[in-house]
Enzyme design. Structure first.
Site, PDB file in Angstrom:
ATOM      1  N   GLY A  72      37.182  36.776  39.335  1.00 34.84           N
ATOM      2  CA  GLY A  72      35.852  36.346  38.939  1.00 34.84           C
ATOM      3  C   GLY A  72      34.882  36.305  40.111  1.00 34.84           C
ATOM      4  CB  THR A  73      35.309  35.057  43.569  1.00 35.34           C
ATOM      5  OG1 THR A  73      35.752  33.753  43.148  1.00 35.34           O
ATOM      6  CG2 THR A  73      34.469  34.933  44.829  1.00 35.34           C
ATOM      7  CD  GLN A 197      36.461  27.666  33.163  1.00 29.45           C
ATOM      8  OE1 GLN A 197      37.124  27.323  32.182  1.00 29.45           O
ATOM      9  NE2 GLN A 197      36.949  27.623  34.377  1.00 29.45           N
ATOM     10  CB  THR A 255      45.389  52.105  45.770  1.00 30.76           C
ATOM     11  OG1 THR A 255      45.280  53.120  46.757  1.00 30.76           O
ATOM     12  CG2 THR A 255      46.410  52.507  44.719  1.00 30.76           C
ATOM     13  CB  CYS A 363      36.840  26.234  43.328  1.00 31.73           C
ATOM     14  SG  CYS A 363      37.287  26.749  41.672  1.00 31.73           S
TER      15      CYS A 363
HETATM   16  C1  PLP Z   1      37.333  30.344  38.102  1.00 31.32           C
HETATM   17  C2  PLP Z   1      35.927  30.702  37.968  1.00 31.32           C
HETATM   18  C3  PLP Z   1      35.344  31.672  38.799  1.00 31.32           C
HETATM   19  C4  PLP Z   1      36.089  32.340  39.927  1.00 31.32           C
HETATM   20  O1  PLP Z   1      37.092  33.196  39.481  1.00 31.32           O
HETATM   21  P1  PLP Z   1      38.286  33.652  40.442  1.00 31.32           P
HETATM   22  O2  PLP Z   1      39.074  34.586  39.594  1.00 31.32           O
HETATM   23  O3  PLP Z   1      39.017  32.420  40.831  1.00 31.32           O
HETATM   24  O4  PLP Z   1      37.686  34.335  41.601  1.00 31.32           O
HETATM   25  C5  PLP Z   1      34.012  31.961  38.606  1.00 31.32           C
HETATM   26  N1  PLP Z   1      33.284  31.345  37.667  1.00 31.32           N
HETATM   27  C6  PLP Z   1      33.806  30.415  36.852  1.00 31.32           C
HETATM   28  C7  PLP Z   1      32.947  29.773  35.814  1.00 31.32           C
HETATM   29  C8  PLP Z   1      35.136  30.066  36.971  1.00 31.32           C
HETATM   30  O5  PLP Z   1      35.644  29.119  36.184  1.00 31.32           O
END
Ligand code: PLP
Length: 422
Positions: A72-73, A197, A255, A363
Site C-alpha cells: 500500500g505504501t 482498508q 523482476t 504503523c
Molecule cells: C496499511 C495501510 C497502508 C500501508 O500499506 P502497506 O501495505 O503496509 O504498505 C496504507 N493505507 C492504509 C489506509 C492502510 O491501512
C-alpha cells in the site's frame, strides 16, 4: 496454553490458506522470470497476466490499468509523487506556480509523508480537516482547488476510526469540475483514493467511484504482505518511482514477485466475493461488542461514526441524501476512549490475557504523539491517549468477544484506580 484472541485486523490479517495454496507452486517449480521468453518464463508471465485479469474484473477496470507494487505504501507513493512529478507545471513552467495537491488530515502516514516530501520539493499542499466523525469537509475541499491543482487524494476508509469517506460523491463532483477546467484550458485534477482498508468490505468499482488512481494492498485482506497494486486510469500519465528493466509498463521496474502477485489476486477475489455476507456477519458482532462495552464500562466514548448498519449516518458533507443505505463505517472497526485510562497500559494488560488490540495506529508505535486521526476528530491529547482500537476479522467469534467483555471492565477499573492514586 491460553487461546489467543486477535482483534487487530486493521494492522494485519492472517494469510488465507486458499491464498497460500495458490502461491505455493511459485516457491518451487514455477520459478521462471516472467520476462524470459522460454517455457519457464512464459509460465510465470501467464500467471501474472491472469492475476491482472482477475483484479481488473473485480474493480471494473482494464488489465492494462493495473500496476503491481510491493504494498500500500508504495502504491500511494507512486500515485502521489508520480502525479506531482509528471505535472506539466512542474516540468515545463519554470516561472509558473508549482503543482498544488490536496488531501485530508486523517490519511495514513504514507499519504501524509508523501505530501510532506513534496512540500520539501517545492510543491503546494493543502490538508482538509474532518468533522467529529472523521468525514472530510467537502465544502472546504471544493473551495480549496486552484488552477494549478493536480491531485486530490482522499482515503476510502480510515484505518483508525473506520470512517468511510464519500468517494463516489467527490468523484462525481470532480468530473464536473474537470469538464469546466478542460473548457478553460486548465489541467485535469486527478483523484486518488487509498483503499487499503476498504478492499475487504466495500465496492471497488473504479467507475462508480470516479477515481483515476486507487491503492490497494494484500496484507489487510488476508493476502501476503508487501503486495499491492495501483490502479491507473487509461490516459493518466504518472512518473515512476523505480527505474530499470521496464516491467509493469515501465511504471515499476524489477523482476516481478510472481507468488505475491498471484496471492494478492486470490486474496482480493476471496474478500470481494464474500464481502456482502461477511460485512453483515461482522457488523452484527461489532454491534454486540459496542453494546457490551457500553453496558459494562462507564465513561467510555466510541470514536468515529456511530452507525455500523446500512443506515445513513450523520454526514456533514452537504450531500446527505446520496448517502442513504450505504455503510458509513467499516463493519469491523471500533475505537474507544476510556476516561482516565492509559490506552497503552490497557493494551498491554489485554495482551497478557492473550487479547491483541492496538492503540492509535500500529504503523507509528514508536511515536509518543497522540494519534493524528483522533486529534483531528476533536479528541484532546489525553482522550486520544486513552484510546484503543479493536478490529474484528473473518475468524472472530462471539465467544471471543465474550472473553474480552469478561476481562475488560475489571482492567479499566484497575487502571482508573492506579491513575487516581498517582
Ligand atoms: C496499511 C495501510 C497502508 C500501508 O500499506 P502497506 O501495505 O503496509 O504498505 C496504507 N493505507 C492504509 C489506509 C492502510 O491501512
Amino acid at each position: 496454553m491460553k487461546k489467543i484472541i486477535y482483534l487487530d485486523h486493521a494492522a494485519s490479517t492472517p494469510l488465507d490458506s486458499r491464498v497460500k495454496k495458490v502461491m505455493a507452486p511459485f516457491f518451487s517449480g514455477k520459478f521462471g522470470n516472467p520476462s524470459s521468453l522460454h517455457q519457464k518464463g512464459r509460465e510465470a508471465k501467464v500467471a501474472i497476466e491472469s492475476a491482472r485479469q482477475t483484479i481488473s474484473e473485480l474493480i471494473n477496470a482494464k488489465p492494462s490499468e493495473i500496476i503491481f507494487t510491493a504494498g500500500g505504501t508504495e502504491s500511494v507513493n507512486l500515485a502521489v509523487l508520480g502525479t506531482a512529478h509528471m505535472s506539466a507545471n512542474w516540468k515545463t513552467d519554470k516561472h509558473g506556480l508549482p503543482p498544488h495537491l490536496i488531501t485530508s488530515t486523517i490519511e495514513h502516514h504514507c499519504v501524509l509523508n508523501s505530501f510532506k516530501a513534496l512540500t520539501g520539493e517545492g510543491c503546494q499542499t493543502d490538508l482538509i480537516d474532518v468533522d467529529g466523525q472523521g468525514f472530510v469537509n467537502f465544502d472546504k475541499l471544493k473551495k480549496s482547488i486552484r488552477p494549478e491543482t493536480v491531485l486530490i487524494s482522499v482515503m476510502y476508509a480510515n484505518n483508525e476510526v473506520g470512517t468511510i469517506e464519500p468517494i463516489a460523491e467527490i468523484g462525481k463532483w470532480l468530473k464536473q469540475i474537470n469538464t469546466e477546467r478542460f473548457q478553460n484550458g486548465l489541467t485535469r485534477i486527478l483523484f486518488h483514493t487509498d483503499a487499503c482498508q476498504a478492499a475487504g468490505f466495500l465496492e471497488l468499482d473504479v467507475n462508480q467511484l470516479g477515481v483515476d488512481l486507487m491503492s490497494v494492498n494484500g496484507s489487510k485482506i488476508y493476502g501476503p504482505k508487501q503486495t499491492g497494486f495501483l490502479y491507473v486510469r487509461s490516459g493518466v500519465n504518472i512518473y515512476p518511482l523505480i527505474f530499470g528493466g521496464g516491467q509493469e509498463k515501465g511504471m515499476r521496474s524489477g523482476t516481478e514477485n510472481v507468488a505475491n502477485i498471484v496471492g494478492l489476486a486470490k486474496a482480493l477475489e476471496l474478500v470481494q466475493n464474500d464481502r456482502e455476507l461477511e460485512s453483515k456477519r461482522i457488523s452484527g458482532l461489532t454491534e454486540y461488542l459496542v453494546k457490551g462495552i457500553r453496558q459494562k464500562v462507564s465513561e467510555v466514548l466510541l470514536n468515529g461514526p456511530d452507525s455500523f448498519s446500512l443506515k445513513a449516518g450523520r454526514i456533514n458533507t452537504g450531500i446527505k441524501k446520496e448517502y442513504h443505505n450505504k455503510l458509513t463505517r467499516l463493519p469491523n472497526n471500533t475505537n474507544f476512549s476510556f476516561k482516565d485510562v492509559e490506552g497503552e497500559a490497557l493494551m498491554l494488560y489485554l495482551d497478557s490475557y492473550g487479547i491483541m488490540v492496538s492503540t492509535g495506529s500500529a504503523c507509528s508505535t514508536a511515536e509518543t504523539e497522540a494519534s493524528h486521526v483522533l486529534t483531528a476528530i476533536g479528541l484532546s491529547q489525553a482522550q486520544a491517549r486513552s484510546s484503543i482500537r479493536l478490529t474484528l476479522g473473518k475468524q472472530t467469534t462471539k465467544i471471543e468477544l465474550d472473553s474480552l467483555l469478561k476481562v475488560l471492565p475489571g482492567l479499566v477499573k484497575q487502571l482508573r484506580k492506579v491513575k487516581n492514586i498517582v
